[in-house]
Design an enzyme around this catalytic site. Sequence first.
Site, PDB file in Angstrom:
ATOM      1  N   SER A 287      -0.411  17.377 -43.941  1.00 34.64           N
ATOM      2  CA  SER A 287       0.227  18.043 -42.805  1.00 34.64           C
ATOM      3  C   SER A 287      -0.132  19.507 -42.626  1.00 34.64           C
ATOM      4  O   SER A 287       0.247  20.109 -41.628  1.00 34.64           O
ATOM      5  CB  SER A 287       1.753  17.890 -42.896  1.00 34.64           C
ATOM      6  OG  SER A 287       2.117  16.552 -42.721  1.00 34.64           O
TER       7      SER A 287
ATOM      8  N   LYS B 138       7.093  26.486 -39.620  1.00 35.71           N
ATOM      9  CA  LYS B 138       7.352  25.083 -39.299  1.00 35.71           C
ATOM     10  C   LYS B 138       8.857  24.848 -39.314  1.00 35.71           C
ATOM     11  O   LYS B 138       9.571  25.389 -40.163  1.00 35.71           O
ATOM     12  CB  LYS B 138       6.661  24.197 -40.342  1.00 35.71           C
ATOM     13  CG  LYS B 138       6.809  22.703 -40.108  1.00 35.71           C
ATOM     14  CD  LYS B 138       6.040  21.936 -41.170  1.00 35.71           C
ATOM     15  CE  LYS B 138       6.174  20.427 -41.007  1.00 35.71           C
ATOM     16  NZ  LYS B 138       5.378  19.688 -42.018  1.00 35.71           N
TER      17      LYS B 138
ATOM     18  N   SER C  33       2.446  16.846 -39.093  1.00 34.18           N
ATOM     19  CA  SER C  33       3.721  17.448 -38.718  1.00 34.18           C
ATOM     20  C   SER C  33       3.721  18.973 -38.752  1.00 34.18           C
ATOM     21  O   SER C  33       4.717  19.585 -38.383  1.00 34.18           O
ATOM     22  CB  SER C  33       4.840  16.913 -39.622  1.00 34.18           C
ATOM     23  OG  SER C  33       4.609  17.271 -40.967  1.00 34.18           O
TER      24      SER C  33
END
Length: 501
Positions: free
Chosen positions: A190, A104, A166
């Site tokens: 998330s 990420k 996210s």
Amino acid sequence: MTSCLYIPLIWVVIILVSRINGEFTIHEASIEEIQRAFAENRLTSRQLVDFYLEQIETLNPILRSVVEVNPEAQDQADDADLRRRSNRHRSLLRDLEGIPVLLKDTIATKDKLNTTAGSYALLGAVVPRDAGVVEKLRKAGAIILGKASLTECQNPYVASGDPCGSSSGSAISVAANMVTVSLGSETHGSILCPSDHNSVVGLKPTVGLTSRAGVVPMLPRHDTIGPISRTVSDAVYVLEAIVGLDQHDYEATKEAAKFIPSGGYKQFLKLDGLKGKRLGVIRNPFVDSLDKSVYQAFESHLNTLRQKGAIIVDNLVIENVYEILNPKRSGELTAMLAEFKLSTNDYLKELVASPVRSLADVIDFIENNPDLEKTKEYGQATFIESEKTTGFGEKEKKAVELMKNLSRDGFEKVMKENDLDALLTPGTGAIGVLAIGGYPGITVPAGYDDRGMPFGFCFGGLKFTEPKLIEAAYAFEQATKSRRPPFSKSFELDNEALFAS
């Protein structure tokens, strides 16, 4: 607009190019299968990386889940192949040796990759070191393939479906076979939510079990880093590599390290892992609101769990559940607004070089670059509200105390009074329950609704009960094998449902 004919054509191409030497198929391959192919000289890390780079080149214009590819990934793959050839004792090779991992884009890497958290404000910023989890991945032999996007992704199953959260780029990239595994971060859903919505496994560790050092923070007391994968076993392999003490997140990881089981987590990948497990079900509000197709699948899976030896403790109640699920009422939003400013400023000040050095600088950058930052679409109201806070005072301390009390009298009480091993919920309803207490959870693909939208089963537990959750989740996965890759013939949906033209 994407042509309805284009995606099925991509699927055919994927099947053709994923076969190496006509024998081994990379598509949907697990870490264990990849390592076996390495050992039998049917696959090299370079071939694996090249396949994923081709996948990214083909699919990313549609799915937009990868923000940047590591220019050093092929070199890292060559190095892994060299280590493998020179190591006569194959048993000494590590589980993640030569395995590509996407991160990420909030997880720092001290290399040629950026760490932007999805904002041009941090483009070109120089981090002081690898994030703690990245350092551990490198030591485990993993290849850093690139960075996954936070938002703007497209669900690979239903174009209009919410990719959710996210870490959606991390989840979508794994679901679409653009990488073997990925890392996400979670404050409030998330990891669990995008994994649920994109038919992959997401493992949210107990807060502190994995280091948060070098990760762009949100609410440190709730932030945690965990794996996203296509199988429970792959998630466990990654978890085992990234847990443990980190000097840069010392207090949290030192305390959590005491609970890492001797012999690691792989020992809990048991086919009979559901036998004797007491699984709690909260129907209101987590089940009663399900649509018909998901509800029917839920009841069917409950029967499977019983057949595999689980004890279903049904119709339980979590005290003050609606207060827990509302961040404004639980105290979570109050704590987050204050801690986000403080922790963001600390993170930015530690950067070796950066265009911005404070949350106020970030807000100014976004204000001055509305088209670049897509301000009309995303806004920055939360940033502005956070910037207005003046530290962590009495109001914030009361909010933290409220969350502790709600967790103690709600989730912990129902778990302990009913002697539960895990709370079982379909979909993402229990995310808030797990968030405010820093509890672990694993979501496993469980099916698809009438539109073709994926949903999962989430196994949530008390702090540091990952072994129990792994046992239950793995046994459930092996008993049901519900996951279907997107674009596949086995995923029987019409093109209009999959990708509107």
